[in-house]
Structure formats: C-alpha cells, structure tokens
Design an enzyme around this catalytic site. Structure first.
Site, PDB file in Angstrom:
ATOM      1  N   LYS A  42     -59.469  34.595 -20.179  1.00 34.04           N
ATOM      2  CA  LYS A  42     -59.738  33.159 -20.384  1.00 34.04           C
ATOM      3  C   LYS A  42     -58.582  32.313 -19.851  1.00 34.04           C
ATOM      4  O   LYS A  42     -57.490  32.835 -19.608  1.00 34.04           O
ATOM      5  CB  LYS A  42     -59.944  32.904 -21.880  1.00 34.04           C
ATOM      6  CG  LYS A  42     -58.731  33.240 -22.741  1.00 34.04           C
ATOM      7  CD  LYS A  42     -59.058  33.196 -24.225  1.00 34.04           C
ATOM      8  CE  LYS A  42     -57.830  33.553 -25.060  1.00 34.04           C
ATOM      9  NZ  LYS A  42     -58.156  33.651 -26.493  1.00 34.04           N
ATOM     10  N   ARG A 139     -61.893  29.918 -38.423  1.00 33.58           N
ATOM     11  CA  ARG A 139     -61.928  29.281 -37.112  1.00 33.58           C
ATOM     12  C   ARG A 139     -63.293  29.502 -36.484  1.00 33.58           C
ATOM     13  O   ARG A 139     -64.012  28.563 -36.181  1.00 33.58           O
ATOM     14  CB  ARG A 139     -60.798  29.855 -36.247  1.00 33.58           C
ATOM     15  CG  ARG A 139     -60.626  29.164 -34.932  1.00 33.58           C
ATOM     16  CD  ARG A 139     -59.460  29.715 -34.128  1.00 33.58           C
ATOM     17  NE  ARG A 139     -59.718  31.056 -33.586  1.00 33.58           N
ATOM     18  CZ  ARG A 139     -59.023  31.606 -32.601  1.00 33.58           C
ATOM     19  NH1 ARG A 139     -57.997  30.958 -32.069  1.00 33.58           N
ATOM     20  NH2 ARG A 139     -59.303  32.820 -32.161  1.00 33.58           N
ATOM     21  N   TYR A 255     -32.899  10.748 -15.575  1.00 37.53           N
ATOM     22  CA  TYR A 255     -33.468   9.690 -16.408  1.00 37.53           C
ATOM     23  C   TYR A 255     -32.674   9.508 -17.690  1.00 37.53           C
ATOM     24  O   TYR A 255     -32.293  10.499 -18.329  1.00 37.53           O
ATOM     25  CB  TYR A 255     -34.911  10.020 -16.777  1.00 37.53           C
ATOM     26  CG  TYR A 255     -35.888   9.766 -15.661  1.00 37.53           C
ATOM     27  CD1 TYR A 255     -36.143   8.467 -15.222  1.00 37.53           C
ATOM     28  CD2 TYR A 255     -36.554  10.820 -15.051  1.00 37.53           C
ATOM     29  CE1 TYR A 255     -37.045   8.235 -14.198  1.00 37.53           C
ATOM     30  CE2 TYR A 255     -37.455  10.599 -14.024  1.00 37.53           C
ATOM     31  CZ  TYR A 255     -37.692   9.303 -13.603  1.00 37.53           C
ATOM     32  OH  TYR A 255     -38.578   9.075 -12.598  1.00 37.53           O
ATOM     33  N   MET A 303     -40.431  14.944 -13.486  1.00 39.69           N
ATOM     34  CA  MET A 303     -41.761  15.495 -13.223  1.00 39.69           C
ATOM     35  C   MET A 303     -41.721  16.595 -12.156  1.00 39.69           C
ATOM     36  O   MET A 303     -42.372  17.634 -12.291  1.00 39.69           O
ATOM     37  CB  MET A 303     -42.708  14.374 -12.783  1.00 39.69           C
ATOM     38  CG  MET A 303     -44.125  14.830 -12.595  1.00 39.69           C
ATOM     39  SD  MET A 303     -45.195  13.544 -11.958  1.00 39.69           S
ATOM     40  CE  MET A 303     -45.267  12.417 -13.330  1.00 39.69           C
TER      41      MET A 303
HETATM   42  C1  LIG Z   1     -57.491  34.876 -26.917  1.00 32.19           C
HETATM   43  C2  LIG Z   1     -58.192  35.882 -27.725  1.00 32.19           C
HETATM   44  C3  LIG Z   1     -57.897  37.248 -27.558  1.00 32.19           C
HETATM   45  C4  LIG Z   1     -56.724  37.728 -26.747  1.00 32.19           C
HETATM   46  O1  LIG Z   1     -55.536  37.435 -27.472  1.00 32.19           O
HETATM   47  P1  LIG Z   1     -54.101  37.972 -27.052  1.00 32.19           P
HETATM   48  O2  LIG Z   1     -53.237  37.638 -28.203  1.00 32.19           O
HETATM   49  O3  LIG Z   1     -53.728  37.222 -25.832  1.00 32.19           O
HETATM   50  O4  LIG Z   1     -54.222  39.410 -26.801  1.00 32.19           O
HETATM   51  C5  LIG Z   1     -58.695  38.164 -28.212  1.00 32.19           C
HETATM   52  N1  LIG Z   1     -59.704  37.764 -29.037  1.00 32.19           N
HETATM   53  C6  LIG Z   1     -59.970  36.462 -29.265  1.00 32.19           C
HETATM   54  C7  LIG Z   1     -61.079  36.095 -30.174  1.00 32.19           C
HETATM   55  C8  LIG Z   1     -59.216  35.467 -28.631  1.00 32.19           C
HETATM   56  O5  LIG Z   1     -59.473  34.185 -28.868  1.00 32.19           O
END
Ligand SMILES: *Cc1c(COP(=O)(O)O)cnc(C)c1O
Length: 361
Positions: A42, A139, A255, A303
């Site tokens: 992801k 969650r 800055y 930046m």
């Molecule tokens: C992001 C996520 C993972 C992976 O988590 P890591 O800590 O990066 O290994 C696995 N399961 C769910 C539900 C997640 O949201």
C-alpha cells in the site's frame, strides 16, 4: 504512483535495493515456516514504488495487500495473476469496481458484509472476500457482538484477519488479549485461513503466525526492537551540494536567520528540503553524512534545500555537485525517524516525488 524521474537532472537520488527486499521476504518466510508470507505494498509500497517492488516480489509472493480499491486497480495492471486484497474493502457502490479489477475486499463492517452479499446474490456468483475482526483496536472489523448477525453467519470468507495494536512492544499484554479474541472469533469459521501478524507480529512468535502473515515495513528493512539489523536496509537517499559558501563570524543562515556563525565557517547548500520529505523539525538536531563524517544541519530546512556545516571537513575535499548521504549506512532510517520524533513509516511515505530513482537488482 506519481511521476518517476529516471536519470533526470535532479539533485536528489533515492536508491531502492530490490534484492534486499526479496531477501527480507525470504528471511520472513523462513521465520514463519508453513504460513504464507504475503506482501503489503500500500501507499506506493511505502513510498518506494509499488510497481517496481511488487514486480520484483512476484516470483515468490502469491498474495498482495493494498489499502484502497484504486491502489488495487493499479497493482492489477502489472500483476494479472496474483491475489490482491484491499484492506479498506470498498465504499458503498464500489462492489462492481472490485470485481472488474479482480480485487478481494476485506469486509470490515456489517454494512460492507451486507452490501457484498447482496451484490453476489444479484450476480449469482460467490465472489471471494476476506472478513476482518476487531480484536481490540477499534479501527476496522466487525465486533464480537456482530459475529452472529445472519449476514456474517452465511458468509464464506477466503481469509479471516485482524490487526495488532501493540505488536512493536513484545511485552505488552494487549498482544495476548488480541490473540485470545482472534482465536475465539475465528473459531466461528473453522478451516478458513487466518492472518493476524503484520511485520512486528511476526517477531512475537509462532502462535501469532497462523496460516498467513502480512509484512509491509519489514520487507523494506525495518523491524521492531532487537530484531533491527537482522533485515537488510533497502533504502538509500542522497542529495547533491548546490553551493559551497564561506561565512564570516556573525553571518546568519536560512529562514528566520536562526543560526549565527560563531566563527568563520564553510557551509554547503544541499538540494533537498521538506518538499522531499526531510521534516522541518530535522533542522534542530539533524545531520547529513559523507563517508562516515557527520555534517550538522545549520538553520531551518527550506522547501528545496538545507545547509550543512563543512567547516571541519578538509578544505577542497567536497565541491559543488558532490553527493552527500541522507539515509544510508551512516544514518539508518529509524535513527533519522527518532531524531525528528516519528517512525520510519512516516519518513518513507513522506518522501517526495522528484527524486531520481534507482532500482538495484
Ligand atoms: C499496513 C498494514 C499491514 C502491514 O504493516 P507493517 O507494520 O508495515 O508490516 C498489515 N496489515 C494491515 C491491516 C495493515 O493496515
């Protein structure tokens, strides 16, 4: 996925070591024995490039996880034959999108379970879905009260899963409590493969592995606590010196003119800034590195640039255009994260989009 600069005239370079990522996957696979080791890609594979990372893992990984349906659609284009789970499931009305792109939703609420089931009924097909249980994080996932709803009872998930809130602290008793609830809830679906552990959960031991684990960050070289260093770091970040300047005592930098030279100084302006993911809070204690030598950041991070102290580097050993290191052997990602009060995940996913990206294989 954004733009991919390659061999551009940029002043920053992100090197991703794909073989390190594959080795980390193989290492995690060995740790979990018979359990399947999926890959979480992801958020553009945590900022490292979903396409490149997923393609390089495709030889050894059968199952991938993304967060959103659109990420799944993008991943499907270059992984036609792999299982792709979407952790958020779908929003109302997106069921058809999931099927069109061969995506498996993780059903997280009664609402999602009902919508999926009526969609399948209308289509006359039993499309695969996973079911998430809330075992304590509040969650995602259905609660234990909802387990006996008719829509849930009739579901035939291809995977049941839950997520640990405190797996990075192995002594936290929340882990055992979540494990206990997961065992209880998953027993309602005997024979269905189970998954509880993300990266840090893998290191909690065999009782957390079940039939599948879902590492993300560990693939990219970060793991919790004492396990650090056993995985291979996959990320190197370098930036080029744009200018070298000689300051008189009393001259100020950047800055807000927050830094004032206490002595004559040699300062480099380096072409990387907060737009590239170098947090502004790195101004206070941060440093870049050159061959084992520390170059403290001076004044505020801009930046597109920042200033570092070269005064103690032998004169003439660095010149405009030279590369200095931001993340690498001298400064581990988690070290850098600690110095700005965050975690490696946030640094990686904040990295900007204008690096020259090199993929080593
Ligand atoms: C992001 C996520 C993972 C992976 O988590 P890591 O800590 O990066 O290994 C696995 N399961 C769910 C539900 C997640 O949201």
């Amino acid at each position: 996925m954004g733009v991919r600069y390659s061999c551009k005239q940029t002043s920053t370079r992100l090197t991703v070591n794909l073989s390190a990522i594959r080795e980390n996957h193989a290492d995690l696979s060995r740790r979990v024995g018979k359990a399947e080791c999926a890959a979480v890609v992801k958020a553009d594979a945590y900022g490292l490039g979903m396409r490149e990372v997923a393609s390089s893992l495709a030889g050894s990984v059968q199952t991938f996880f993304v967060a959103q349906p659109e990420e799944g659609r993008q991943l499907r284009v270059f992984l036609p034959d792999k299982r792709i789970f979407v952790l958020h499931g779908f929003l109302p009305g997106q069921s058809e999108f999931m099927i069109r792109h061969g995506l498996i939703p993780v059903l997280n609420s009664l609402q999602q379970v009902r919508e999926w089931r009526s969609f399948c009924q209308r289509e006359g097909r039993n499309y695969p879905a996973a079911l998430q249980f809330d075992t304590g994080m509040s969650r995602f996932g259905i609660s234990s009260d909802e387990m006996h709803d008719d829509a849930v009872i009739g579901l035939k998930p291809v995977l049941v899963l839950s997520h640990l809130a405190c797996a990075d602290i192995s002594s936290d008793c929340a882990n055992q409590e979540q494990l206990r609830r997961f065992l209880e809830m998953s027993s309602v679906f005997p024979g269905v493969p189970r998954s509880l552990a993300a990266s840090s959960g893998i290191f909690l031991g065999e009782s957390y592995h079940f039939e599948m684990v879902r590492p993300g960050i560990a693939l990219y070289g970060l793991a919790p606590g004492k396990e650090e260093g056993q995985l291979r770091s996959a990320v190197t970040l370098d930036a080029r010196i744009l200018q070298i300047r000689h300051l008189k005592q009393g001259d100020r930098i950047g800055y807000g003119l927050t830094y004032r030279a206490k002595r004559p100084m040699c300062v480099a302006t380096v072409g990387i800034g907060y737009a590239d993911g170098i947090f502004r809070s790195f101004s206070e204690s941060g440093a870049l590195w050159i061959k084992g030598r520390r170059l403290p950041v001076l004044g505020r991070i801009s930046m597109d640039s920042l200033s570092v102290d070269l005064t103690d580097i032998p004169a003439g050993s660095l010149k405009e255009g030279d590369w200095v290191n931001v993340i690498g052997d001298d400064q581990a990602l988690d070290q850098m994260a600690k110095s700005v009060g965050t975690i490696g995940y946030e640094i990686l996913t904040s990295l900007g989009d204008r690096f020259d990206r090199l993929y080593q294989d």
